[in-house]
Design an enzyme around this catalytic site. Sequence first.
Site, PDB file in Angstrom:
ATOM      1  N   THR B 116       0.837  -1.390  -0.174  1.00 49.08           N
ATOM      2  CA  THR B 116       0.035   0.128  -0.115  1.00 49.08           C
ATOM      3  C   THR B 116       0.886   1.222   0.163  1.00 49.08           C
ATOM      4  OG1 THR B 116      -1.526  -1.229   1.260  1.00 49.08           O
ATOM      5  CG2 THR B 116      -1.854   1.269   1.288  1.00 49.08           C
ATOM      6  N   THR B 192       1.803  -4.205   4.448  1.00 50.45           N
ATOM      7  CA  THR B 192       1.501  -4.493   5.980  1.00 50.45           C
ATOM      8  C   THR B 192       1.033  -5.700   6.350  1.00 50.45           C
ATOM      9  OG1 THR B 192      -0.632  -3.619   5.897  1.00 50.45           O
ATOM     10  CG2 THR B 192       1.079  -1.974   6.290  1.00 50.45           C
ATOM     11  N   ASP B 193       0.487  -6.642   5.546  1.00 55.69           N
ATOM     12  CA  ASP B 193      -0.120  -7.614   5.673  1.00 55.69           C
ATOM     13  C   ASP B 193       0.836  -8.749   6.049  1.00 55.69           C
ATOM     14  OD1 ASP B 193      -2.815  -7.062   4.882  1.00 55.69           O
ATOM     15  OD2 ASP B 193      -3.031  -8.768   3.773  1.00 55.69           O
ATOM     16  N   LYS B 271       0.912  -7.342  13.154  1.00 53.48           N
ATOM     17  CA  LYS B 271      -0.259  -6.507  12.776  1.00 53.48           C
ATOM     18  C   LYS B 271      -1.404  -6.778  13.731  1.00 53.48           C
ATOM     19  CE  LYS B 271      -2.611  -4.979   8.687  1.00 53.48           C
ATOM     20  NZ  LYS B 271      -2.610  -5.125   7.428  1.00 53.48           N
TER      21      LYS B 271
END
Lengths: 457, 457
Positions: B116, B192-193, B271
């Site tokens: 992203t 970020t996943d 996360k």
Amino acid sequence: MEETIGYTGIALSLLNKADAKPGDRIRITRSDGRVFEGILMPRYAISSKPIIVIKLDNGYNIGVRVDEKTIVEVVKTKEAILREAAAGAPATIPLLEESPPAEERPKVTILGTGGTIASKVEYETGAVKPAFSAKEILEAVPEVGFIADISAKVVMNILSENMRPQYWEKIVDEVAKAIDSGVDGVIVAHGTDTMAYTASALAFAFRGLPVPITFVGAQRSSDRPSSDAAFNLVAAVLVAAKAPFAEVVVVMHGETGDTYALAHRATRVRKMHTSRRDAFQTINGRPLAKIYPFERRITLLESPLRSRGAEELEVANGFEEKVALIKYYPGMEPEIIDFLVDKGYKGIVLEGTGLGHVGEWLTESIKRAVDAGVAVVMTSQTLFGRVNMNVYTTGRKLLQAGVIPADDMLPEVAFVKLSWILSRASDLNEVRRLFKLNLAGEITPRHTIDLYPRWPH
Amino acid sequence: MEETIGYTGIALSLLNKADAKPGDRIRITRSDGRVFEGILMPRYAISSKPIIVIKLDNGYNIGVRVDEKTIVEVVKTKEAILREAAAGAPATIPLLEESPPAEERPKVTILGTGGTIASKVEYETGAVKPAFSAKEILEAVPEVGFIADISAKVVMNILSENMRPQYWEKIVDEVAKAIDSGVDGVIVAHGTDTMAYTASALAFAFRGLPVPITFVGAQRSSDRPSSDAAFNLVAAVLVAAKAPFAEVVVVMHGETGDTYALAHRATRVRKMHTSRRDAFQTINGRPLAKIYPFERRITLLESPLRSRGAEELEVANGFEEKVALIKYYPGMEPEIIDFLVDKGYKGIVLEGTGLGHVGEWLTESIKRAVDAGVAVVMTSQTLFGRVNMNVYTTGRKLLQAGVIPADDMLPEVAFVKLSWILSRASDLNEVRRLFKLNLAGEITPRHTIDLYPRWPH
């Protein structure tokens, strides 16, 4: 002296001299002038330390170090305490108000299923194993007899890691029987490891609950000075007897001290720590209530879904065992999905990344699963937040493949819900329709910014 | 007007009239008297709302609603801004101190991997897809040019859910090359996943790091007014250029506002939210540092494992792909373990319940796996706390079967660690010995009571 088992050396000889038995109220006067008074607890730890464990009036256990000059006296025998408890007298628990007579006390049934709340040390291995019956728990925590008129039954006696959907069904049956008998609340004493799974299973199985169903457990066994068993049980009995809501909840310590317990909605709670007493926490929501056991006070933090009432109870029991919960990790091969489909699994709950993603190389196998009639659900391994599969290409392709997004449900709750749905529907459109309904508070439509914990920084 | 793509209607006509292009500094004067000044951002959202998105001097994007009476002026063109940035002038970012000349600025390499932080809306589906190169990111956030002398390279361009161990190896190689070239810090821009997985992979692959390796990402794409891309990138550049520690860290927003970012140790971060900007949190520990980007300030919260220094860098690259992370759930069948063994998996990380348990009916299959030479590791799905398999019978039996307890490691980190170990050792005793070593801060020997978050109740 079978009943002082576990004590050795100087502790044992002091107890023998006083003829003190577990359950008696004793006074320990030490040579340093300090005086301790409380209920003598059995000691199962294999340790030669000169320590006597007593339960204080605030419900907390402590280990008192003793020596040859210590004086131990019996203040009141276990039998006298139980006699007074049965008569509804305030007895020796000054922090509790005077109890109403038995016929005016709410009726609560405790169903024992096993776990640490009912455990003792296993002598052959030194490890903790379940042993106490629900009745024995009741004897160990006489306070609960002042709050409610208690009946108890051992439904099963297993460590909760050995729980499985077919046992959920048995617990549902036993809880239904207890409710039918007209009690004001039911308590399920359960191991903590999978308590949240079982609690959410019951939340889906009952419609039109007239009374609360309260799960309770202990993170530390009752022979340990730091045991949370008594505190949690008193809080659970308060909820079962007096809470205004009629939902399935988990009642456990709210912080590390002994101030309050929390009642968590079964479909929002998760064991978040291996050992802390406040391991259970509500995710993506707030607990339903705070319980102050010593003040016998319940404070609501959220609006209940249901209040107590005489609505017709509907029991939809049954959980499909051919459902898998699969956590995604980088590089996970599609062969695991293929294997489950080949083995006849009817449902797969994926614990994807972020907003609900998995590696693109899994899409084909997932599509094949859905085409074969397998219900595939997407949750997130972040636990907090909500899956949203419309933001990135990956998510949209999974939606096109037929994956059902689980909104902000916990992965474990989505797993239980899918198992419950698949035992009553097989058509994928019907499964999808049922899955998207908010059946038992498992979906929280709006998250306020303060629902996220405050992290230590 | 290719560069104002995304704008329509009144917003487009105002921008056309002013000849404003994305990257230009513009001033918007509205009919209600309010004046907004900042860098014009491209708008990728397919929306007809009369909104112009600008990046304010505090690094934050906002959408300004406009109408026919609004006046738009170009204050400084993108070209002029970049020219000044290249010359090291303070330019239009008043919150940043004057920049030293290029030759005195620390050297930082940004390696782009996708995600992203480098994404835009994909027109055909309306979903977000990676598109910008690392160089384009740099142009979008000129502030970083004042902190460090930046070089950039696109290593790959994938959404992080498509990351896999073989790509970790490529990233390790590229980071090693950058370090060899003598830079003061390396940044890996990553989706970020699965960023935490990749970051911990690098933590295991490097020994004797002379400089920090900083992972950074964005929870919201840079075309959105709430994007965290610029803020996080500035914080990451500060860490790479100036932090005193030489560890692998993840740098992301520390709270929902724009006060501070956090540098989390790669082996302790997770996360924890699908969408919040402060999704990344340290579990069973405290973040390494707080970063205040606007003040260019770094505050240490923990002792670093390593300081910057000229020690000999050792790269142990290689990750075994035949490793599975398996989360336990009530009723899980042993056939899943058997399948992995039959398929030649070399390692299985179990995410058990509580202190490290699974249903007793799995013990036999686990024993069979270990006997076949498969390394089986136990972690806990509670995430917080430490597995302790000596407390209950279940745990002791699993230890007897040869299961390796993962202490307080996160399940995801145990998975990466086992993958790394299995690419360099196959003898189970050696695997066990390596696994129990604290190689990169993945084990925290002591947990203080304040490491647990404060939950909302």
